[in-house]
Structure formats: C-alpha cells, structure tokens
Design an enzyme around this catalytic site. Structure first.
Site, mmCIF file in Angstrom:
data_model
loop_
_atom_site.group_PDB
_atom_site.id
_atom_site.type_symbol
_atom_site.label_atom_id
_atom_site.label_comp_id
_atom_site.label_asym_id
_atom_site.label_seq_id
_atom_site.Cartn_x
_atom_site.Cartn_y
_atom_site.Cartn_z
ATOM 1 C CB THR A 101 -0.908 0.000 1.249
ATOM 2 O OG1 THR A 101 -1.618 -1.235 1.273
ATOM 3 C CG2 THR A 101 -1.900 1.139 1.201
ATOM 4 C CB VAL A 117 15.202 19.063 -3.935
ATOM 5 C CG1 VAL A 117 14.089 18.917 -2.938
ATOM 6 C CG2 VAL A 117 14.941 18.213 -5.163
ATOM 7 C CB VAL A 134 5.106 8.555 14.600
ATOM 8 C CG1 VAL A 134 4.103 9.015 15.649
ATOM 9 C CG2 VAL A 134 6.203 7.741 15.239
ATOM 10 C CB ILE A 153 0.178 13.762 11.532
ATOM 11 C CG1 ILE A 153 -1.245 13.283 11.280
ATOM 12 C CG2 ILE A 153 0.199 15.004 12.411
ATOM 13 C CD1 ILE A 153 -1.966 12.840 12.541
ATOM 14 N N GLY A 157 -12.440 -2.165 5.825
ATOM 15 C CA GLY A 157 -11.013 -2.223 5.546
ATOM 16 C C GLY A 157 -10.167 -1.408 6.515
ATOM 17 C CD GLU A 172 -3.222 -5.063 9.483
ATOM 18 O OE1 GLU A 172 -2.593 -6.070 9.120
ATOM 19 O OE2 GLU A 172 -2.702 -4.104 10.067
ATOM 20 C CG ASP A 184 -0.294 0.554 15.157
ATOM 21 O OD1 ASP A 184 0.502 0.340 14.233
ATOM 22 O OD2 ASP A 184 -0.936 1.623 15.280
ATOM 23 C CE LYS A 235 1.231 4.008 14.234
ATOM 24 N NZ LYS A 235 -0.219 3.896 13.941
#
Lengths: 427, 427
Positions: free
Chosen positions: A15, A35, A133, A137, A188, A191, A202, A206
């Site tokens: 993904t 850049v 993390v 964001i 979705g 999982e 999870d 983080k």
C-alpha cells in the site's frame, strides 16, 4: 549545488510503496525547483516478480537486493516492507554503503531505532522516519526541530486509526465493541487479525518513537505499558457521555521529575479537549512544551497517500541535505538518558464500574477499602436497582497504579462485590 | 563541526523579546548537545536604556544598532521589534553583513518577504520566520518541508486569537460583539486599538505568508481580501448554532485551476469540523494536500512564550546549518508564479439575514432577484412575525462573489426589503 538527478531504491510495493511510487511519479518534475534535482525511482524490490501490478513500470522491479544496494547510482533507499527482517539488515547494509534511508517501519524503529540511527551517524548519512508515527501528520520533525527550544513534558496521542474509528462508532452510534470492530473490518480499517490495533501494540510502538524524539532520551517498545480497548463496553461509553466526556485510546508519554512514563490505554477525556474532536480513523498528537504550551497535530494516521506524503517529505529533506552537503544534519537527538518510571508509580484518576450487593453498608465497606489503599473518591453514582444487585460507578482522584491494583484485588475478594466490570483511566 | 559558541543579537525587548531572552537563558545549556554549540545572547537593542527591566542583564543593552551589526562575533540577529522601519533596513543590513536573521514580523514579511528572502539568498544566509504566523504553532516548516511532497490546494486558518476569543464568548455565552470585545480588552487579549485584529488585517498578513509557503508562489498582504467580525451579531451566532454550526474568522487560501484565492472573513462552519473545536484565543491552521489529505496544526497563536518557542526553534535550525555549513538550505521556496484570482470570481455559499415586509409575494420577489443573478437558494427560514415585518434567513448554494454583490445591491433597492442585516459566508 550537487547532483542533477537523485535516484531512489524502493523496498516494498504494498500500500505505502505504491503511494510513494505515485507521489514521486506525479511530483517528480515539480520537485526539481524545490530541491535542485530530479527525483526518480530507479529500482523496486518485490517478493513476487510475476504479480500483475497496474500502473507500475515493470522494468523497475527486481527480487534481488544486490541490484539495489550495489547500484552506485542509487543514493536513497525507501524501506516500506515492514517487519523486523530482512528490513533491518537491509537498512544497515544500505547505511554502511553510504546510502540515505527513509523508513516507515514503526515496529523496527521502536525496537532498534538507536542502532539504526547510530549506523547512520557513523556513515554520515540520513535516516529519517516521519512516516513511522501518525502517517501523514508531521510530528517527528516538529518535535525535533520546530519545538527544539522547549522542554517537552507531555505527548498524548490518538495514534491508531482503527481503534479511534471503533470508539467513534461506539460513542456516536451506541455500538458495542464487537459490532464496531466488525464494521471496521468490513470497511477495511481493521486487519483480519486486529490484535496489534485493538490491544494497543501498534500505538505503543508509535509512543516509544515519539517519546524518544520529544524527551531526547531513548524509549523502546518494551518500556511501554499497553492496554487495549476490547473490554470497553457500550455502557462505559454511555457513562462517559453522561459526564460530558468520551473514551479514546491514548498513547501517553510524560517526562516527570521522577522519570519518564509511557503507556497506551483507553482514557475518559473531556469533550472540550481538542483530542475529543478527533473522529473516525483520524489521528492527532497533543504536545505540551514549557514555552509553546499546548499544541496539537492532526490528520490521517495511515493509508497509501498520507503515509507516502510523509515518506516523500523525508526524501526531499535528504535530497536538500545532499545538495547542500550536510547529510546527517538532524541525527538521533537522544543526547541524554532519563530514567523510566515504574508503571506502578504512575498516577492516574480512575473510573470504576462495579456490580455490588444492594444492601445497607455496602458503599461504606467499599469506600473503606479505597481509603485503606490511599484512593480518594471524587464522585459516586449508584443507580436505583430493583433486584438484589446495584451498579456502582466511582470516580477517583489521582492515585498510583499499584495502590489502585491493590484496592481492586481486595475488592475482587469481597462477597458484596460480584464483579468489577470496568476500570478506565481518566485524563 | 563549527563553532563552540554562537552569539545572538536581539532587536527589541517587548513581550516576545523578553520571552526569547528567557527561553535562551534557561535552555542555553541543554541546547549545546542539540546543536553542538552554546547559544548566547550577546547584545540587545532597545529604545530606552533607562527603563527598569527586571531579570535582564543590563550590560547586554544598547541603543546603538552599530554595536550589533558591526560586531563580528554576532552570527544571528533576532528581530522582534515589529513594524516596517527600521526593522526592514536593519534586517537587510544584517543579511548583507552575512548574519542570519530570525523575524517574527508578519507585517514586514507579508509585504516585503520576497525582498528579504532574496537578500538572504544573495548572501548565503538564513532568513527564517516561523513565529510570524500563528505564534508557537509549527506551520511554515511543515508547509515547506514535511508536506513538500504535496500539491497543497487549501489552507484555512484561525490565525487571530483576539477575534477567536470574542467569537467563542459570543457563541458559548451569548454575548454581543461589543460585550465580548470589552471582555477581551479587559483580559489583555485585545489591544487598545483593536482594528488590526477585529477587521481581519492581522489575519490577512498571516494568510499571505502561509499562502506563499503553501503554494510556492508569492502572495502579499495587498492581494488578500479582508473583512472583519464587527458586524457579527448575537442573532447571527444563534442562527449558526441552530444549524449546528458556529462562526469563525477564517483566513482562506485556495490554489485553484483558475488562480489563487486569498481572503479573511467570518464564516459559518459545521460543528464537526476540526476548526470548530478551536476555542478561546487558540489558533489552528487546516491544510489540505493531494497526498496527505486533511491535516491541522493547533496551538497558541500569540503570547510571550509560545512566540519565543517558534523563534528559538528557528535559531536552533540556523545554528545546525552553521555547524553543518549549509546555511540557506531552505530558502524562499516560491519557485513559480501562479496568477491571483479576482475576488469577484471566488465562489462561496452565503448565509443572509434580512428584514422584509410581511405580506404575500415577498418571498417570491426575493427569490426572483436571486434567480436573476444565478444565486441558487438552498435553505429558507422565515420566522412567524406579529408585526408588519418578518425576518428572512436564506442559505445559498456556492455563487461567485460578484453575482452575490449584484443581487444584494438589487435587494437593497427594493421597497419590500427594509434591511439586509447579515451577509456571512458559509464553509
């Protein structure tokens, strides 16, 4: 100024990898003036060369790591495979070969971040992981750079979208946990095996990464106390609503005079708190610094494109460093070693819901147990019960975890208490 | 690695200057491991040498600009005087002398940002201004770096704390504008002359700076359409509440296929929008990018310490660049020139409140006027009126500003419309 073209090796085409491919593809030209060089994906490492991949230039694919790590034209490696191995070995090899690395791999970084950052420092390369993390964001760069003038003492995050979606459905639509989880799975958001999400693992990874960046002292996943949301019931949510509050799974990291506290657990939080407005699968991280005060960062914590946004932001930073010959400019940042507070010493307010015998003297006996363990009661609700049992809801003042655990043990052994149904911390 | 000690000249010792002095004072030592050098304020430029200043080392004060600009030991200038001159000349002189500059001066940057950034580029120095927009909230660095992989198409901000405080009081406590303004003045949130705040000028400057950073094309203050909150009444706020919405003063910048739109005006916004949860004097900036989706940055938009946090974050970045010999690494960023959309062409939904004659055919006549100007009506509320007048509230679909202005002009000339009491855009 340096190179005209900066070439990238992409490890993994799931993904996030697909998102990164798309963003670099469609922004490649625009990035040139940003850049001073064209960014280009040169090779992509995949497991299965035969799998049909729509919209991907098949000629870039390889299943041989050597094709990437030995390619001298490749300056940047993007690792979006996930998991411990072979990701870790590949990153270490890439850094040793003088390549810069961007990784979105929270499991790996929460455990081996120090080793990876040291390897980068040793070889004078960049190792960046904004995407590890809270997805898209910006949080690692704000903690390490924008807020660098602060002593940060608190980082509180909603950093798991699946559980926030579930808790939002429970709050807004009165669903029970299983019903909301089923809906998340169907859409979705969850999982097939939702353990890592619903048990707070999870989020725990983080929190470890954020705490390290915020407190400038290494925190690893095994330091983090984790507790999930599987025991939260529709009834708990309804009580929270009654208190003009709601329940969120929060990652909590505090730097106190007695040491660093790190945990993930559901908390009851006031409806006026900015984190309370974070709905559905959105994430947000609330940071308190001594100069800046309260600040919050909000957005999509996962998904193909948001995570790719963070990865590509890091790639652009690396490319700028290459152009200005200042790779390694923002390194580890953990320049000090603060001690970790034992979780038993952490203080929290508690919401307790219990089923008790409906007879005179029960409340006094229970209050007595709390008093004996230094737990001070701030709020009591006892619902009129028709049967022999009553539901007792108690809100406590801040109390050390081990005092609360002792009190709960004693309550559990009392005849008059048939069940402690819920134990939820309050923010 | 470079210097062991990096010395700073501070221009101005008002609220923000004092905050900067405090933060660098108390964090100076901690910053050493962060940037590899000790940061130290060497001189402070003030107007009045004789003024009593508690907690400030008097030996650092000077009223002679030459003492700072000609001091070869001073590498970084922090400009927190505000205003156009002498700030602008001093910054240009400092940059020409090879000194790096941090400025919190939104008025100056919103007008002369390009000239200042070009001067910095010419001399290979850094010119940073995170503090000029939304105080302590990291927003410039996220826009220029973290979200660099995005085509950003929308930046919507609550970037003025005074007006947000006023609108919060109006919403939560039913105050009228003047009452809330008086309260803000009393609490020190509003200045003696509140014009720049309540007329949206302060917010307009910040929007110009954010739009430039987000869209990578120069936008200046005079490009920004501004409208304040002085005409917002308690009645408007009550209607918004009835629609499960509230009124916020928003800075709105959009990059559309037809050009850049920039404006500041009060808007009615849904209560579930993340910006709706931004209360009191807090600020927040909502950003939409093609990859990251929706994201928001929240915190204190003003004040001594939050603004100092942003200034010192910039100083640390400059110090790191000095240590790694990559000053000028993040320059102007406006590498393209997008055209500006005429404000008349901007499309908005509108909330209109008007006093009309209470007789048959009035609604039809008014609807007819709107129809003739391509304004489509989405919602109508007409309150039962006992007298000869009725209050009519209309919500429109998105319509170009000039069509709405034409419709309003025609309505104003009609006998049946005694007053158009409110015209507020809806988000």
């Amino acid at each position: 100024m340096g190179k005209k073209k900066i070439q990238i090796g992409l490890l993994g085409l799931g993904t996030v990898g697909t998102g990164v491919y798309k963003v670099i593809g469609r922004r490649g030209e625009e990035m040139e003036p940003q850049v001073g060089a064209r960014l280009e994906i040169k090779r992509i490492l995949v497991h299965n060369m035969k799998k049909e991949r729509h919209g991907i230039d098949q000629r870039l694919l390889t299943d041989q790591w050597e094709d990437i790590v030995k390619d001298k034209d490749i300056d940047i490696i993007i690792e979006v495979m996930g998991g411990m191995e072979p990701a870790k070995s590949m990153i270490l090899e890439a850094l040793a070969a003088g390549k810069h690395v961007v990784s979105a791999n929270k499991d790996l970084i929460a455990e081996h971040g120090e080793e990876l950052l040291e390897a980068a420092q040793k070889s004078g390369t960049d190792f960046l992981f904004e995407a590890a993390v809270a997805g898209g964001i910006p949080i690692i760069r704000p903690l390490k750079q924008c807020l660098a003038g602060n002593e940060i003492d608190e980082v509180i995050g909603i950093v798991n979208g699946t559980t926030n979606f579930i808790l939002t459905k429970m709050f807004e639509e009165g669903m029970d946990f299983q019903e909301a989880l089923d809906m998340a799975t169907e859409l979705g958001y969850a999982e097939a095996d939702p353990t890592a999400d619903v048990e707070g693992l999870d989020a725990g990874r983080k929190v470890a990464i954020m705490a390290s960046a915020a407190f400038r002292s290494r925190v690893v996943f095994s330091d983090v106390y984790t507790e999930g949301i599987t025991k939260i019931t529709a009834k708990d949510v309804a009580y929270a609503k009654e208190f003009d509050s709601l329940i969120k799974l929060l990652g909590v990291a505090r730097n106190t005079a007695q040491g660093i506290e790190v945990g993930v657990y559901p908390m009851i939080i006031d409806r006026n708190h900015p984190l309370a407005a974070v709905r559905d699968s959105f994430n947000a991280v609330f940071v308190h610094g001594d100069a800046v005060g309260d600040t919050m960062f909000y957005g999509r914590g996962a998904g193909e494109m948001p995570t790719a946004s963070a990865v590509v932001g890091d790639v652009i930073d690396i490319a700028r460093n290459m152009q200005y010959h200042c790779s390694g400019r923002i390194g580890c940042g953990c320049y000090r070693t603060l001690k970790l507070k034992d979780f038993g010493e952490v203080k929290n307010r508690f919401f307790l819901r219990m089923q008790v015998r409906n007879e005179p003297g029960v409340l006094a006996a229970i209050a007595n147990v709390f008093g004996g363990h230094k737990v001070s009661i701030e709020r009591v609700i006892q619902r009129k019960a028709k049967a022999a049992k009553a539901e007792l809801v108690i809100g406590t003042a801040a109390v050390k975890e081990y005092h609360m655990q002792d009190a709960l043990k004693e309550l559990g052994s009392m005849d008059i208490v048939s069940e402690v149904s819920s134990v939820i911390r309050e923010y």
